[in-house]
Write an enzyme that holds these catalytic residues in place. Structure first.
Site, PDB file in Angstrom:
ATOM      1  N   CYS A   1       5.732   0.033   7.633  1.00 34.80           N
ATOM      2  CA  CYS A   1       5.249   1.048   6.858  1.00 34.80           C
ATOM      3  C   CYS A   1       6.641   1.533   5.853  1.00 34.80           C
ATOM      4  O   CYS A   1       7.697   1.535   6.452  1.00 34.80           O
ATOM      5  CB  CYS A   1       4.865   2.174   7.822  1.00 34.80           C
ATOM      6  SG  CYS A   1       4.408   3.809   6.742  1.00 34.80           S
ATOM      7  N   LEU A   2       6.461   1.959   4.686  1.00 33.87           N
ATOM      8  CA  LEU A   2       7.563   2.278   3.912  1.00 33.87           C
ATOM      9  C   LEU A   2       8.252   3.571   4.363  1.00 33.87           C
ATOM     10  O   LEU A   2       9.181   3.723   4.178  1.00 33.87           O
ATOM     11  CB  LEU A   2       6.862   2.494   2.428  1.00 33.87           C
ATOM     12  CG  LEU A   2       6.682   1.176   1.727  1.00 33.87           C
ATOM     13  CD1 LEU A   2       5.949   1.346   0.250  1.00 33.87           C
ATOM     14  CD2 LEU A   2       7.640  -0.067   1.534  1.00 33.87           C
TER      15      LEU A   2
ATOM     16  N   HIS B   1      -4.718   0.853   7.387  1.00 34.33           N
ATOM     17  CA  HIS B   1      -3.345   1.459   7.487  1.00 34.33           C
ATOM     18  C   HIS B   1      -3.138   2.739   6.531  1.00 34.33           C
ATOM     19  O   HIS B   1      -2.735   3.735   6.934  1.00 34.33           O
ATOM     20  CB  HIS B   1      -2.139   0.456   7.363  1.00 34.33           C
ATOM     21  CG  HIS B   1      -0.589   0.924   7.257  1.00 34.33           C
ATOM     22  ND1 HIS B   1       0.032   0.728   8.331  1.00 34.33           N
ATOM     23  CD2 HIS B   1      -0.248   1.693   6.493  1.00 34.33           C
ATOM     24  CE1 HIS B   1       1.216   1.193   8.372  1.00 34.33           C
ATOM     25  NE2 HIS B   1       1.016   1.790   7.118  1.00 34.33           N
ATOM     26  N   GLU B   2      -3.567   2.520   5.496  1.00 29.30           N
ATOM     27  CA  GLU B   2      -3.393   3.487   4.282  1.00 29.30           C
ATOM     28  C   GLU B   2      -4.168   4.734   4.536  1.00 29.30           C
ATOM     29  O   GLU B   2      -3.928   5.901   4.331  1.00 29.30           O
ATOM     30  CB  GLU B   2      -3.851   2.885   3.030  1.00 29.30           C
ATOM     31  CG  GLU B   2      -2.656   1.986   2.396  1.00 29.30           C
ATOM     32  CD  GLU B   2      -1.211   2.373   2.915  1.00 29.30           C
ATOM     33  OE1 GLU B   2      -1.064   3.376   2.604  1.00 29.30           O
ATOM     34  OE2 GLU B   2      -0.509   1.389   3.060  1.00 29.30           O
TER      35      GLU B   2
ATOM     36  N   GLN C   1       2.693   9.909   1.526  1.00 23.72           N
ATOM     37  CA  GLN C   1       3.994   9.269   1.759  1.00 23.72           C
ATOM     38  C   GLN C   1       5.027   9.675   0.603  1.00 23.72           C
ATOM     39  O   GLN C   1       6.315   9.293   0.598  1.00 23.72           O
ATOM     40  CB  GLN C   1       3.946   7.741   1.641  1.00 23.72           C
ATOM     41  CG  GLN C   1       3.494   7.311   2.962  1.00 23.72           C
ATOM     42  CD  GLN C   1       3.343   5.773   3.002  1.00 23.72           C
ATOM     43  OE1 GLN C   1       2.340   5.046   2.452  1.00 23.72           O
ATOM     44  NE2 GLN C   1       4.124   4.971   3.629  1.00 23.72           N
TER      45      GLN C   1
ATOM     46  N   HIS D   1      -3.055   7.221   6.990  1.00 24.55           N
ATOM     47  CA  HIS D   1      -2.064   7.846   6.418  1.00 24.55           C
ATOM     48  C   HIS D   1      -2.791   9.295   5.796  1.00 24.55           C
ATOM     49  O   HIS D   1      -2.053  10.506   6.033  1.00 24.55           O
ATOM     50  CB  HIS D   1      -1.356   7.363   5.284  1.00 24.55           C
ATOM     51  CG  HIS D   1      -0.203   6.519   5.594  1.00 24.55           C
ATOM     52  ND1 HIS D   1       0.931   7.153   6.159  1.00 24.55           N
ATOM     53  CD2 HIS D   1       0.487   5.382   5.632  1.00 24.55           C
ATOM     54  CE1 HIS D   1       1.746   6.151   6.419  1.00 24.55           C
ATOM     55  NE2 HIS D   1       1.570   5.190   5.838  1.00 24.55           N
TER      56      HIS D   1
ATOM     57  N   GLY E   1       0.941  -1.222   0.108  1.00 18.54           N
ATOM     58  CA  GLY E   1      -0.047  -0.048   0.180  1.00 18.54           C
ATOM     59  C   GLY E   1       1.055   1.255   0.088  1.00 18.54           C
ATOM     60  O   GLY E   1       2.094   1.250   0.399  1.00 18.54           O
TER      61      GLY E   1
HETATM   62 ZN   LIG Z   1       2.366   3.287   5.977  1.00 20.15          ZN
END
Ligand SMILES: [Zn+2]
Length: 196
Positions: free
Chosen positions: A105-106, A147-148, A50, A151, A45
């Site tokens: 998380c990236l 999760h996304e 991000q 963000h 995701g």
């Molecule tokens: Zn994340």
């Protein structure tokens, strides 16, 4: 084009995303770049903040979870199909008993922790063609979306940890902001010293 992924500590990750309209400039190109960036980083995701844009848009591809043997065949079949774009989404229901799932998380490389969330969500959203949908998701599929979705609300999974866990990872998070972390993909660090 691969976009740099913004690291923990950047203020853009704390902004509440704004809704976009169909005439958002170069939207198709931006979404294509997000896919490329997410796959390059082996993510499931990626949310627009991000990559530095505080807008209500995220993408997911939950298919890497589809061969999990702990998951029912039906859920695996749903996960295999879950390659989706969510624009201006709104979670309208979250139900069931909270369960723990190990999230990463990236934007926060090398940190993975169990996070508790409700298992079932119903979400209204526009797809990449601005067609409106209302759908219900369960389990891991719901988890990736939650999760996304966080963000675009300016929330990170580390916000949801116990105060003890938060204390334990504080130094690690501060190092990530400074670029003192290894990631296999391109990143942008808010507190990295220039000229080195
Ligand atoms: Zn994340």
């Amino acid at each position: 084009m691969i976009l740099p992924i913004v690291a923990y500590g950047d203020p853009v990750l704390r902004k509440k995303g704004i809704e976009i309209s169909e005439d958002y400039p170069k939207l198709k190109e931006f979404i294509a770049n997000m896919w490329e960036t997410m796959y390059e980083a082996s993510g499931v995701g990626l949310a627009a903040p991000q990559v530095g844009r505080a807008i209500r848009l995220f993408i997911i591809d939950a298919s890497p979870f589809a061969d999990d043997e702990n998951v029912s065949e039906e859920e695996n079949a749903q996960l295999a199909e879950m390659k989706m774009v969510f624009i201006n989404p709104k979670i309208i229901a979250e139900e069931g008993e909270e369960w723990a799932f190990n999230e990463g998380c990236l934007s926060i490389p090398d940190v993975r922790e169990d996070v508790f969330r409700k298992p079932t969500i119903t979400i209204e959203y526009l797809d990449e063609n601005f067609k409106s949908h209302t759908k219900t998701f369960d389990g891991i599929g719901a988890r990736v979306i939650q999760h996304e979705y966080d963000h675009i609300e300016g929330i990170l999974f580390t916000d949801k940890l116990s105060s003890l866990k938060k204390r334990l990872i504080k130094g690690k998070l501060s190092n990530i902001s400074k670029g003192k972390v290894h990631a296999d993909y391109r990143m942008r660090f808010p507190l990295m010293k220039k000229g080195r």
